[in-house]
Design a protein around this motif. Structure first.
Motif, PDB file in Angstrom:
ATOM      1  N   LEU A 146     -54.501  12.063 -88.103  1.00  0.00           N
ATOM      2  CA  LEU A 146     -53.478  11.028 -88.169  1.00  0.00           C
ATOM      3  C   LEU A 146     -53.795   9.999 -87.097  1.00  0.00           C
ATOM      4  O   LEU A 146     -54.037  10.362 -85.941  1.00  0.00           O
ATOM      5  CB  LEU A 146     -52.081  11.603 -87.918  1.00  0.00           C
ATOM      6  N   LYS A 147     -53.830   8.724 -87.479  1.00  0.00           N
ATOM      7  CA  LYS A 147     -54.067   7.642 -86.521  1.00  0.00           C
ATOM      8  C   LYS A 147     -52.862   6.722 -86.526  1.00  0.00           C
ATOM      9  O   LYS A 147     -52.430   6.270 -87.579  1.00  0.00           O
ATOM     10  CB  LYS A 147     -55.312   6.836 -86.887  1.00  0.00           C
ATOM     11  N   TYR A 148     -52.353   6.454 -85.330  1.00  0.00           N
ATOM     12  CA  TYR A 148     -51.212   5.558 -85.200  1.00  0.00           C
ATOM     13  C   TYR A 148     -51.615   4.385 -84.315  1.00  0.00           C
ATOM     14  O   TYR A 148     -52.073   4.578 -83.196  1.00  0.00           O
ATOM     15  CB  TYR A 148     -50.008   6.285 -84.586  1.00  0.00           C
ATOM     16  N   SER A 149     -51.452   3.173 -84.826  1.00  0.00           N
ATOM     17  CA  SER A 149     -51.741   1.970 -84.054  1.00  0.00           C
ATOM     18  C   SER A 149     -50.466   1.482 -83.404  1.00  0.00           C
ATOM     19  O   SER A 149     -49.538   1.052 -84.092  1.00  0.00           O
ATOM     20  CB  SER A 149     -52.319   0.872 -84.957  1.00  0.00           C
ATOM     21  N   MET A 150     -50.419   1.525 -82.082  1.00  0.00           N
ATOM     22  CA  MET A 150     -49.250   1.050 -81.359  1.00  0.00           C
ATOM     23  C   MET A 150     -49.123  -0.467 -81.490  1.00  0.00           C
ATOM     24  O   MET A 150     -48.029  -1.005 -81.455  1.00  0.00           O
ATOM     25  CB  MET A 150     -49.334   1.455 -79.890  1.00  0.00           C
ATOM     26  N   ASN A 151     -50.244  -1.168 -81.675  1.00  0.00           N
ATOM     27  CA  ASN A 151     -50.225  -2.626 -81.787  1.00  0.00           C
ATOM     28  C   ASN A 151     -49.719  -3.085 -83.150  1.00  0.00           C
ATOM     29  O   ASN A 151     -48.947  -4.029 -83.247  1.00  0.00           O
ATOM     30  CB  ASN A 151     -51.620  -3.204 -81.539  1.00  0.00           C
ATOM     31  N   ARG A 152     -50.167  -2.420 -84.204  1.00  0.00           N
ATOM     32  CA  ARG A 152     -49.795  -2.825 -85.561  1.00  0.00           C
ATOM     33  C   ARG A 152     -48.620  -2.035 -86.113  1.00  0.00           C
ATOM     34  O   ARG A 152     -47.992  -2.448 -87.078  1.00  0.00           O
ATOM     35  CB  ARG A 152     -50.995  -2.671 -86.498  1.00  0.00           C
ATOM     36  N   GLY A 153     -48.369  -0.854 -85.560  1.00  0.00           N
ATOM     37  CA  GLY A 153     -47.257  -0.040 -86.028  1.00  0.00           C
ATOM     38  C   GLY A 153     -47.544   0.699 -87.321  1.00  0.00           C
ATOM     39  O   GLY A 153     -46.621   1.116 -88.004  1.00  0.00           O
ATOM     40  N   ASP A 154     -48.813   0.874 -87.669  1.00  0.00           N
ATOM     41  CA  ASP A 154     -49.123   1.579 -88.915  1.00  0.00           C
ATOM     42  C   ASP A 154     -49.738   2.948 -88.642  1.00  0.00           C
ATOM     43  O   ASP A 154     -50.246   3.209 -87.568  1.00  0.00           O
ATOM     44  CB  ASP A 154     -50.016   0.741 -89.826  1.00  0.00           C
ATOM     45  N   VAL A 155     -49.633   3.812 -89.654  1.00  0.00           N
ATOM     46  CA  VAL A 155     -50.165   5.170 -89.570  1.00  0.00           C
ATOM     47  C   VAL A 155     -51.172   5.358 -90.696  1.00  0.00           C
ATOM     48  O   VAL A 155     -50.934   4.946 -91.831  1.00  0.00           O
ATOM     49  CB  VAL A 155     -49.040   6.225 -89.733  1.00  0.00           C
ATOM     50  N   GLU A 156     -52.280   5.981 -90.371  1.00  0.00           N
ATOM     51  CA  GLU A 156     -53.282   6.337 -91.380  1.00  0.00           C
ATOM     52  C   GLU A 156     -53.450   7.847 -91.341  1.00  0.00           C
ATOM     53  O   GLU A 156     -53.693   8.423 -90.284  1.00  0.00           O
ATOM     54  CB  GLU A 156     -54.615   5.660 -91.059  1.00  0.00           C
ATOM     55  N   ALA A 157     -53.289   8.488 -92.485  1.00  0.00           N
ATOM     56  CA  ALA A 157     -53.433   9.939 -92.579  1.00  0.00           C
ATOM     57  C   ALA A 157     -54.641  10.259 -93.439  1.00  0.00           C
ATOM     58  O   ALA A 157     -54.828   9.667 -94.497  1.00  0.00           O
ATOM     59  CB  ALA A 157     -52.182  10.557 -93.186  1.00  0.00           C
ATOM     60  N   THR A 158     -55.461  11.201 -92.973  1.00  0.00           N
ATOM     61  CA  THR A 158     -56.646  11.624 -93.703  1.00  0.00           C
ATOM     62  C   THR A 158     -56.623  13.132 -93.856  1.00  0.00           C
ATOM     63  O   THR A 158     -56.366  13.853 -92.887  1.00  0.00           O
ATOM     64  CB  THR A 158     -57.935  11.216 -92.945  1.00  0.00           C
ATOM     65  N   GLY A 159     -56.867  13.586 -95.056  1.00  0.00           N
ATOM     66  CA  GLY A 159     -56.923  15.019 -95.314  1.00  0.00           C
ATOM     67  C   GLY A 159     -58.354  15.456 -95.544  1.00  0.00           C
ATOM     68  O   GLY A 159     -59.297  14.687 -95.400  1.00  0.00           O
ATOM     69  N   THR A 160     -58.495  16.695 -95.932  1.00  0.00           N
ATOM     70  CA  THR A 160     -59.792  17.242 -96.293  1.00  0.00           C
ATOM     71  C   THR A 160     -59.806  17.387 -97.806  1.00  0.00           C
ATOM     72  O   THR A 160     -59.027  18.175 -98.358  1.00  0.00           O
ATOM     73  CB  THR A 160     -59.996  18.629 -95.638  1.00  0.00           C
ATOM     74  N   PRO A 161     -60.618  16.599 -98.504  1.00  0.00           N
ATOM     75  CA  PRO A 161     -60.615  16.655 -99.973  1.00  0.00           C
ATOM     76  C   PRO A 161     -60.936  18.063-100.485  1.00  0.00           C
ATOM     77  O   PRO A 161     -61.740  18.780 -99.897  1.00  0.00           O
ATOM     78  CB  PRO A 161     -61.719  15.686-100.375  1.00  0.00           C
ATOM     79  N   ASN A 162     -60.256  18.422-101.569  1.00  0.00           N
ATOM     80  CA  ASN A 162     -60.605  19.672-102.239  1.00  0.00           C
ATOM     81  C   ASN A 162     -60.434  19.479-103.739  1.00  0.00           C
ATOM     82  O   ASN A 162     -59.700  18.619-104.194  1.00  0.00           O
ATOM     83  CB  ASN A 162     -59.790  20.856-101.700  1.00  0.00           C
ATOM     84  N   SER A 163     -61.122  20.253-104.506  1.00  0.00           N
ATOM     85  CA  SER A 163     -61.109  20.086-105.963  1.00  0.00           C
ATOM     86  C   SER A 163     -60.116  21.009-106.660  1.00  0.00           C
ATOM     87  O   SER A 163     -59.952  20.938-107.868  1.00  0.00           O
ATOM     88  CB  SER A 163     -62.513  20.332-106.519  1.00  0.00           C
TER      89      SER A 163
END
Length: 188
Positions: A146-163
């Motif tokens: 999870l990445k949170y930008s304090m400057n922009r106020g947005d969150v990016e979430a990344t998982g581990t792909p699975n089939s």
């Protein structure tokens, strides 16, 4: 070590401990309730070291930093200084590293945890990696990173792909019924 050198070293270590504590907390107090900023900072660790040449301060062994409602717990915290002797990054590691803080007097504690939490003071980005979780008021977001930008106020979430289609390792967002109306794209 002579007495003057010991005193100078102790003052330098104390100064760096206070600096790291203030930066860790000031980065999180941007979202804190106002009364947190006026509270004393408490930093506990089994060991603290500071290297004047490299600008690296390390706290190890059940590290706990508190100020008001903010609490950060980790097995270790490492702070790196840049060439201007300012904090460039702070890395908290644990099994997991945990933090909590009340960001609004009308909301419950915001809590987060991950194997590693990195704050980059130069970019204003907080990265939680390794079984990362953020939660508040029964809402949560979980992912590998999870990445949170304090400057922009947005969150990016990344998982581990699975089939398999299972939720294991994938990004998971839980929105309680009372908050779903304010979630972007939600309808009645």
């Amino acid at each position: 070590m002579n007495q003057n050198l010991k005193l100078t070293y102790s003052k330098s270590l104390l100064k760096q401990a206070a600096l790291v504590g203030l930066v860790v907390l000031s980065s999180s107090t941007v979202f804190a309730i106002p009364s947190d900023r006026n509270q004393p900072i408490s930093l506990l660790a089994d060991r603290a070291t500071y290297n004047e040449k490299t600008g690296i301060t390390t706290y190890t062994g059940n590290v706990i930093i508190e100020q008001g409602t903010m609490k950060l717990q980790a097995d270790s915290i490492v702070a790196n200084l840049n060439s201007k002797r300012e904090i460039s990054t702070i890395t908290a590691s644990g099994r997991p590293a945990r933090f909590q803080q009340q960001t609004d007097v009308n909301k419950g504690l915001a809590k987060g945890q991950a194997q590693k939490i990195i704050y980059n003071a130069e970019t204003g980005i907080i990265t939680l990696s390794g079984s990362a979780l953020l939660e508040q008021n029964n809402a949560s977001i979980r992912g590998n990173t999870l990445k949170y930008s304090m400057n922009r106020g947005d969150v990016e979430a990344t998982g581990t792909p699975n089939s398999t289609g299972s939720s294991s390792g994938r990004v998971q967002i839980v929105i309680p019924p009372s908050a779903s109306k304010s979630f972007p794209g939600a309808r009645d």
